[in-house]
Every structure is written in structure tokens, then in C-alpha cells.
Write a protein that holds these residues in place. Structure first.
Motif, PDB file in Angstrom:
ATOM      1  N   GLU A   1      -1.537  -8.958   1.287  1.00  0.00           N
ATOM      2  CA  GLU A   1      -1.610 -10.393   0.995  1.00  0.00           C
ATOM      3  C   GLU A   1      -0.978 -10.692  -0.377  1.00  0.00           C
ATOM      4  O   GLU A   1      -0.236 -11.667  -0.535  1.00  0.00           O
ATOM      5  N   ALA A   2      -1.247  -9.833  -1.334  1.00  0.00           N
ATOM      6  CA  ALA A   2      -0.694 -10.015  -2.680  1.00  0.00           C
ATOM      7  C   ALA A   2       0.833  -9.908  -2.649  1.00  0.00           C
ATOM      8  O   ALA A   2       1.532 -10.720  -3.269  1.00  0.00           O
ATOM      9  N   LEU A   3       1.346  -8.928  -1.919  1.00  0.00           N
ATOM     10  CA  LEU A   3       2.804  -8.766  -1.812  1.00  0.00           C
ATOM     11  C   LEU A   3       3.437 -10.020  -1.222  1.00  0.00           C
ATOM     12  O   LEU A   3       4.515 -10.450  -1.630  1.00  0.00           O
TER      13      LEU A   3
ATOM     14  N   ARG B   1      -0.635   4.656   6.253  1.00  0.00           N
ATOM     15  CA  ARG B   1      -0.108   5.972   5.861  1.00  0.00           C
ATOM     16  C   ARG B   1       0.883   5.838   4.721  1.00  0.00           C
ATOM     17  O   ARG B   1       0.866   6.601   3.761  1.00  0.00           O
ATOM     18  N   ARG B   2       1.771   4.871   4.853  1.00  0.00           N
ATOM     19  CA  ARG B   2       2.817   4.716   3.849  1.00  0.00           C
ATOM     20  C   ARG B   2       2.230   4.270   2.509  1.00  0.00           C
ATOM     21  O   ARG B   2       2.653   4.736   1.449  1.00  0.00           O
ATOM     22  N   LEU B   3       1.261   3.364   2.560  1.00  0.00           N
ATOM     23  CA  LEU B   3       0.652   2.904   1.307  1.00  0.00           C
ATOM     24  C   LEU B   3      -0.115   4.031   0.626  1.00  0.00           C
ATOM     25  O   LEU B   3      -0.089   4.158  -0.598  1.00  0.00           O
ATOM     26  N   LEU B   4      -0.779   4.849   1.420  1.00  0.00           N
ATOM     27  CA  LEU B   4      -1.530   5.949   0.811  1.00  0.00           C
ATOM     28  C   LEU B   4      -0.585   6.988   0.221  1.00  0.00           C
ATOM     29  O   LEU B   4      -0.871   7.584  -0.812  1.00  0.00           O
ATOM     30  N   GLN B   5       0.583   7.157   0.877  1.00  0.00           N
ATOM     31  CA  GLN B   5       1.608   8.024   0.278  1.00  0.00           C
ATOM     32  C   GLN B   5       2.067   7.455  -1.058  1.00  0.00           C
ATOM     33  O   GLN B   5       2.220   8.185  -2.043  1.00  0.00           O
ATOM     34  N   ALA B   6       2.304   6.150  -1.088  1.00  0.00           N
ATOM     35  CA  ALA B   6       2.757   5.513  -2.329  1.00  0.00           C
ATOM     36  C   ALA B   6       1.691   5.643  -3.404  1.00  0.00           C
ATOM     37  O   ALA B   6       1.993   5.970  -4.553  1.00  0.00           O
ATOM     38  N   ARG B   7       0.450   5.421  -3.028  1.00  0.00           N
ATOM     39  CA  ARG B   7      -0.635   5.530  -4.006  1.00  0.00           C
ATOM     40  C   ARG B   7      -0.638   6.907  -4.646  1.00  0.00           C
ATOM     41  O   ARG B   7      -0.735   7.051  -5.849  1.00  0.00           O
ATOM     42  N   SER B   8      -0.484   7.935  -3.809  1.00  0.00           N
ATOM     43  CA  SER B   8      -0.545   9.264  -4.396  1.00  0.00           C
ATOM     44  C   SER B   8       0.740   9.581  -5.166  1.00  0.00           C
ATOM     45  O   SER B   8       0.689  10.199  -6.219  1.00  0.00           O
ATOM     46  N   HIS B   9       1.891   9.078  -4.686  1.00  0.00           N
ATOM     47  CA  HIS B   9       3.136   9.299  -5.421  1.00  0.00           C
ATOM     48  C   HIS B   9       3.078   8.682  -6.821  1.00  0.00           C
ATOM     49  O   HIS B   9       3.542   9.275  -7.793  1.00  0.00           O
TER      50      HIS B   9
ATOM     51  N   ALA C   1      -5.579  -0.348  -7.635  1.00  0.00           N
ATOM     52  CA  ALA C   1      -4.807  -0.066  -8.852  1.00  0.00           C
ATOM     53  C   ALA C   1      -3.316  -0.248  -8.583  1.00  0.00           C
ATOM     54  O   ALA C   1      -2.573  -0.769  -9.416  1.00  0.00           O
ATOM     55  N   LEU C   2      -2.891   0.178  -7.397  1.00  0.00           N
ATOM     56  CA  LEU C   2      -1.490  -0.011  -7.008  1.00  0.00           C
ATOM     57  C   LEU C   2      -1.157  -1.503  -6.927  1.00  0.00           C
ATOM     58  O   LEU C   2      -0.098  -1.956  -7.365  1.00  0.00           O
ATOM     59  N   GLN C   3      -2.075  -2.261  -6.389  1.00  0.00           N
ATOM     60  CA  GLN C   3      -1.877  -3.708  -6.266  1.00  0.00           C
ATOM     61  C   GLN C   3      -1.767  -4.356  -7.646  1.00  0.00           C
ATOM     62  O   GLN C   3      -0.889  -5.195  -7.888  1.00  0.00           O
ATOM     63  N   GLU C   4      -2.631  -3.961  -8.551  1.00  0.00           N
ATOM     64  CA  GLU C   4      -2.624  -4.500  -9.911  1.00  0.00           C
ATOM     65  C   GLU C   4      -1.249  -4.254 -10.548  1.00  0.00           C
ATOM     66  O   GLU C   4      -0.642  -5.149 -11.118  1.00  0.00           O
ATOM     67  N   ARG C   5      -0.755  -3.042 -10.375  1.00  0.00           N
ATOM     68  CA  ARG C   5       0.525  -2.656 -10.968  1.00  0.00           C
ATOM     69  C   ARG C   5       1.683  -3.484 -10.379  1.00  0.00           C
ATOM     70  O   ARG C   5       2.497  -4.022 -11.109  1.00  0.00           O
TER      71      ARG C   5
ATOM     72  N   ASP D   1       4.050  -5.989 -12.499  1.00  0.00           N
ATOM     73  CA  ASP D   1       5.265  -5.296 -12.907  1.00  0.00           C
ATOM     74  C   ASP D   1       6.301  -5.397 -11.798  1.00  0.00           C
ATOM     75  O   ASP D   1       6.341  -4.586 -10.879  1.00  0.00           O
ATOM     76  N   PRO D   2       7.178  -6.430 -11.882  1.00  0.00           N
ATOM     77  CA  PRO D   2       8.157  -6.649 -10.808  1.00  0.00           C
ATOM     78  C   PRO D   2       9.059  -5.435 -10.567  1.00  0.00           C
ATOM     79  O   PRO D   2       9.583  -5.270  -9.471  1.00  0.00           O
ATOM     80  N   GLU D   3       9.229  -4.596 -11.571  1.00  0.00           N
ATOM     81  CA  GLU D   3      10.074  -3.425 -11.363  1.00  0.00           C
ATOM     82  C   GLU D   3       9.437  -2.423 -10.404  1.00  0.00           C
ATOM     83  O   GLU D   3      10.098  -1.530  -9.882  1.00  0.00           O
ATOM     84  N   MET D   4       8.145  -2.599 -10.216  1.00  0.00           N
ATOM     85  CA  MET D   4       7.430  -1.723  -9.294  1.00  0.00           C
ATOM     86  C   MET D   4       7.766  -2.083  -7.841  1.00  0.00           C
ATOM     87  O   MET D   4       7.674  -1.245  -6.948  1.00  0.00           O
ATOM     88  N   LEU D   5       8.161  -3.334  -7.616  1.00  0.00           N
ATOM     89  CA  LEU D   5       8.354  -3.817  -6.248  1.00  0.00           C
ATOM     90  C   LEU D   5       9.373  -2.981  -5.459  1.00  0.00           C
ATOM     91  O   LEU D   5       9.048  -2.495  -4.370  1.00  0.00           O
ATOM     92  N   PRO D   6      10.602  -2.802  -5.990  1.00  0.00           N
ATOM     93  CA  PRO D   6      11.562  -2.029  -5.187  1.00  0.00           C
ATOM     94  C   PRO D   6      11.077  -0.606  -4.905  1.00  0.00           C
ATOM     95  O   PRO D   6      11.375  -0.053  -3.842  1.00  0.00           O
ATOM     96  N   ARG D   7      10.343  -0.050  -5.841  1.00  0.00           N
ATOM     97  CA  ARG D   7       9.871   1.322  -5.625  1.00  0.00           C
ATOM     98  C   ARG D   7       8.832   1.359  -4.514  1.00  0.00           C
ATOM     99  O   ARG D   7       8.811   2.260  -3.689  1.00  0.00           O
ATOM    100  N   LEU D   8       7.978   0.349  -4.485  1.00  0.00           N
ATOM    101  CA  LEU D   8       6.982   0.292  -3.412  1.00  0.00           C
ATOM    102  C   LEU D   8       7.654  -0.025  -2.069  1.00  0.00           C
ATOM    103  O   LEU D   8       7.313   0.551  -1.036  1.00  0.00           O
TER     104      LEU D   8
END
Lengths: 274, 191
Positions: free
Chosen positions: A15-17, A35-43, A51-55, A59-66
Motif C-alpha cells: 500500500e505504501a509503495l 517470497r520476493r519481499l522476504l528476499q529483499a528484506r534479508s538482502h 523496517a524495509l517499508q520505512e526505508r 529514501d527514494p533511491e531505495m525504490l529502484p533497488r526494491l
């Protein structure tokens, strides 16, 4: 079953995205997106999805990486060679009758399918009269598609697939080797429009003779699949063709009756008369 | 249409898996009240003959899993080659062409982890013969969610690596012969 904390967090992050960046994964098939979000969380070494959502919110630079995690697609050139053989032998004879053609590669990812299609069209003498639209929601993937550069170690498989697809030339005619990379000939993309387009939120933008969208809709829930198929229906010309993934089907779709099976074993459909 | 079942059996197997499954699946009665989801590693090739092979020998309906299909009790679903198989919480099957996990697509871990999410304690996870480590993390997830974890006795398995890895990753797993696993399944009730 009561919702687990993690599932609540995933719903909130999606929803935040959407609210912050207008990327809408809320109706993607949930098990895969989880699955993909949990992979991202651990990466990213985050203690929780929250915490991932907060980031990503701050931090817009986080968007392309996610997005790299949420839209990751591994494909091959000429994946499922028999699909390309069916296009060559059964679909292209119909397309040949048009003076100009529009072809849409929906969800083009890093471009493997686009270049496969462009090579097929060149071999069949149709490339010069064809305009390709290559669309994806991930800007990084579009950049990669536009560059058309692949690691050399993937070329063996690509070449094998190309031959099995009934290729009339040598794949090596279309790329130059450069320090372990294969750089595809830019004349293949003379008539390609690369564009950011979402099957979830965007609309029809042109009238196509052929749409290829493979292994994209399996990530959608049923409602979203219906939306995408409806978009394809409205984007196709009379008797236009739609190719989907080998394990995808229009059978469960609300729009199933708008299409007939043209090459059933390759999941190539044709739009019926309105 | 009735609501999809709130329980499932998931099975993972690799090298030697066809023989092991032939010792297991045909023994299940036609009124077996649980759905059975199977990941069997086979060479990545589209001409998937597994479902046909087992259909001929089983009392249960056997089919290749289709995307967005609602699971039914008493049906055996095989993951198609070159796709991951997952189960959604609403009882729909889902396929994915995400990257291979531990060189495997379909991956046993992917199926088991999604099933653990969907079914919690109303899930039986079974790891059979195989020569890699796929399924170990998945079986641990099944047990962590309260489900039953069964492992084929590695000493009697065609390839022992996979059941051994699963046993090591999952302390709660019961190590059983194929015959005992079949007995366990036949004892599963509708409620």
C-alpha cells in the motif's frame, strides 16, 4: 486463519509503495510477492518488512533497488523454441499481408524476448515494416533492454534455442563479442519504442497485430489477469494475435470468449470478430 | 462449489523419486480426503509425462498443476517442469518462473514454504529420496508452522543426500520407511 504480523506488514508495504510511488503490486499473486519481499528484506539486512517499508518511504533511491526484487525476471532468448517456431510458421504468414505492423512485447524485462522477436522478424523479412513496443514497469530493466548486452555465458543456451526455433541464420550474425559480453546489433532496435507501461494501471496506447506477454500474468491475481487480458483485447486489431506463457491460459479469464485458440499447444490466441 | 480444503500433503523428491512415489501414491485410496502437491525434479523439458504416468497407476486423479486452479481434495498435483509451484492462502495454485533456488525449478522449498504459510498445522510435508539439499529449509518451515514433517529413511533411499539434509534441518521430522509413510497417509482423516 488470523493474519500473521508479517502478512499485515506486507500488505502495508505494498500500500505504501502504491501511495508514495504509484507502483501497484497490491493485486499480484501474494505467495510469490511475499517470497520476493522476504528476499529483499534479508538482502538489505532489515529486521522486518516494516523496517524495509520505512526505508523505501523515506529514501527514494531505495525504490529502484526494491523494484529489482519485486519485478525480477529471468528469461532466455527464444525461450520455448517451439513458441517461436509456431510464430514463424503459423502467425507470420498472416502478418505478412499487412503493409505495416505493430508488435507489443508486454513486460519485456531485460529484452531477451524483444531481440528474439526482432531477429525472427528480420529472418522473415518483416523487420523493416514493423514497429515494436517494448514495455516494462521497471526503468532499470528497460535500460538493460535498450542496451541489449548479455553475458557471453548465456549465449550458448540462446543459440541452441534459436536453432530449435527454426532459425534461418546464425545468432552470431546479430551480436559482437566484447570482453565476455555479447552486444546485440543496434539495427535490431531501429524501430523499437521502449516505454514505461503498467498492465495494472495504464491504458491502451496503440493498435497491435501481435502481442507477446509471457510469464508476466502468472504473477497477477485473477482480477488483475482479467484487467490485463482486457487491455490486450482492446489493443489488438481485428484477428490480432496474443501469445502467453506455456503455463498460462485465458481459460479462467472473463475475456476468454473474445479469443479463439490459434495454436493451442503454444498458447497463441487470436482475437475473434467483435 | 465447496470451499477449498484447509489442509494438504506436500511431497518433494529428486533422484530416484519416480520409484519412491510409485511406492507411495498408488497405495492411496480413491476417497483420500486431502489434496497432494508434488515437486519432483525432472530435466527441464516441456513435455511433462509425470502426471500421465501416475494417473495410470493411481486411484486418485493425477494432474499437472495449473496457474490459478483451485485445489481439490483427493487430487494429486505435479509441479510442471521449469516452473515453481506455490499455494495461495485462498487455496489457489500459483506458478512462477522466478529464478531457480539451489539450481532447482520447481523448488521443493518454494512449495513447502508457501504451503506452510497457507495451511500451518494442517499440513504434512514429506521429503523423499534425492541427491541435493532442496526441501530441507522447506521442511523446517512446515514444522515451524506446526505441520507434520516426515522424511524417508536415508539408509533405504535411492539417494540419501536430500532426506539426510532435511532431517538435519528439521529436528522434529519423523524418519520413516516408505511403507510407514504410506500407512501414515492412509490414516489421515477428513477431519
Amino acid at each position: 486463519m488470523p493474519h500473521r504480523t508479517e502478512d499485515i506488514e506486507i500488505g502495508l508495504l505494498l500500500e505504501a509503495l502504491y501511495q508514495r510511488y504509484h507502483y501497484d503490486f497490491r493485486h499480484y499473486a501474494r505467495a510469490s510477492i511475499k517470497r520476493r519481499l522476504l528476499q529483499a528484506r534479508s538482502h538489505f539486512n532489515m529486521s522486518s518488512v516494516t523496517a524495509l517499508q520505512e526505508r523505501v518511504l523515506h529514501d527514494p533511491e531505495m525504490l529502484p533497488r526494491l523494484l529489482g526484487f519485486l519485478t525480477v525476471q529471468v528469461s532466455e532468448m527464444f525461450r520455448d523454441p517451439s513458441y517461436f517456431r509456431a510464430l514463424r510458421e503459423q502467425v507470420l504468414p498472416h502478418l505478412r499481408t499487412y503493409p505495416s505492423l505493430k508488435v507489443w512485447i508486454a513486460g519485456c524485462s531485460a529484452g531477451e524476448e524483444l531481440y528474439s522477436m526482432a531477429i525472427l522478424f528480420r529472418e522473415e523479412g518483416l523487420l523493416d515494416r514493423t514497429l515494436f513496443y517494448a514495455t516494462d514497469i521497471n526503468p532499470e530493466a528497460l535500460k538493460a533492454a535498450e542496451a541489449g548486452i548479455y553475458p557471453m555465458d548465456r549465449l550458448r543456451k540462446f543459440t541452441e534455442n534459436h536453432q530449435k526455433s527454426g532459425g534461418k541464420s546464425s545468432l552470431s550474425d546479430y551480436y559482437t563479442a566484447d570482453y565476455g559480453r555479447a552486444v546485440f546489433d543496434k539495427s535490431l532496435r531501429n524501430n523499437v519504442v521502449f516505454s514505461d507501461h503498467s498492465l495494472v494501471t495504464d491504458a491502451v496506447f496503440a493498435e497491435m497485430q501481435l502481442i507477446s506477454c509471457r510469464n508476466v500474468m502468472i504473477y497477477f491475481d485473477r482480477g488483475l489477469q482479467d484487467r490485463a487480458v482486457g487491455l490486450f483485447k482492446d489493443s489488438l486489431t481485428r484477428h490480432g494475435f496474443l501469445g502467453v506463457g506455456s503455463k498460462e491460459s485465458l481459460r479462467f479469464s472473463r475475456h476468454a470468449s473474445a479469443f479463439s485458440e490459434f495454436v493451442p499447444e503454444e498458447k497463441i490466441y487470436r482475437k475473434r470478430e467483435p | 462449489m465447496s470451499a477449498p480444503p484447509d489442509r494438504a500433503v506436500v511431497i518433494g523428491a529428486s533422484a530416484g523419486g519416480v520409484q519412491a512415489l510409485l511406492a507411495l501414491l498408488p497405495s492411496l485410496p480413491a476417497d483420500f480426503p486431502w489434496p497432494v502437491l508434488v515437486v519432483l525434479h525432472v530435466p527441464a523439458d516441456r513435455s511433462n509425462v509425470l502426471a500421465g504416468l501416475f494417473e495410470a497407476k493411481c486411484s486418485l486423479e493425477v494432474k499437472e498443476a495449473e496457474d490459478k486452479e483451485t485445489v481439490r481434495p483427493g487430487v494429486v498435483y505435479f509441479a510442471p517442469s521449469d516452473y515453481h509451484l506455490l499455494i495461495e492462502e485462498n487455496g489457489d495454485l500459483a506458478l512462477s518462473s522466478d529464478e531457480a533456488i539451489n539450481y532447482s525449478r520447481p523448488s521443493i522449498d518454494v512449495l513447502f514454504e508457501s504451503a506452510a504459510d497457507a495451511y500451518g498445522e494442517r499440513l504434512v510435508g514429506i521429503i523423499l529420496t534425492g541427491a541435493n539439499n532442496d526441501g530441507a529449509a522447506g521442511l523446517a518451515a512446515v514444522a515451524a508452522a506446526g505441520g507434520v514433517a516426515l522424511v524417508q529413511d536415508p539408509a533405504a533411499a535411492y539417494a540419501r543426500t536430500m532426506p539426510q539434509a532435511a532431517r538435519q534441518a528439521c529436528n522434529a521430522a519423523l524418519v520413516l520407511s516408505l511403507e510407514r509413510i504410506a500407512d501414515y497417509l492412509k490414516g489421515l482423516k477428513a477431519e
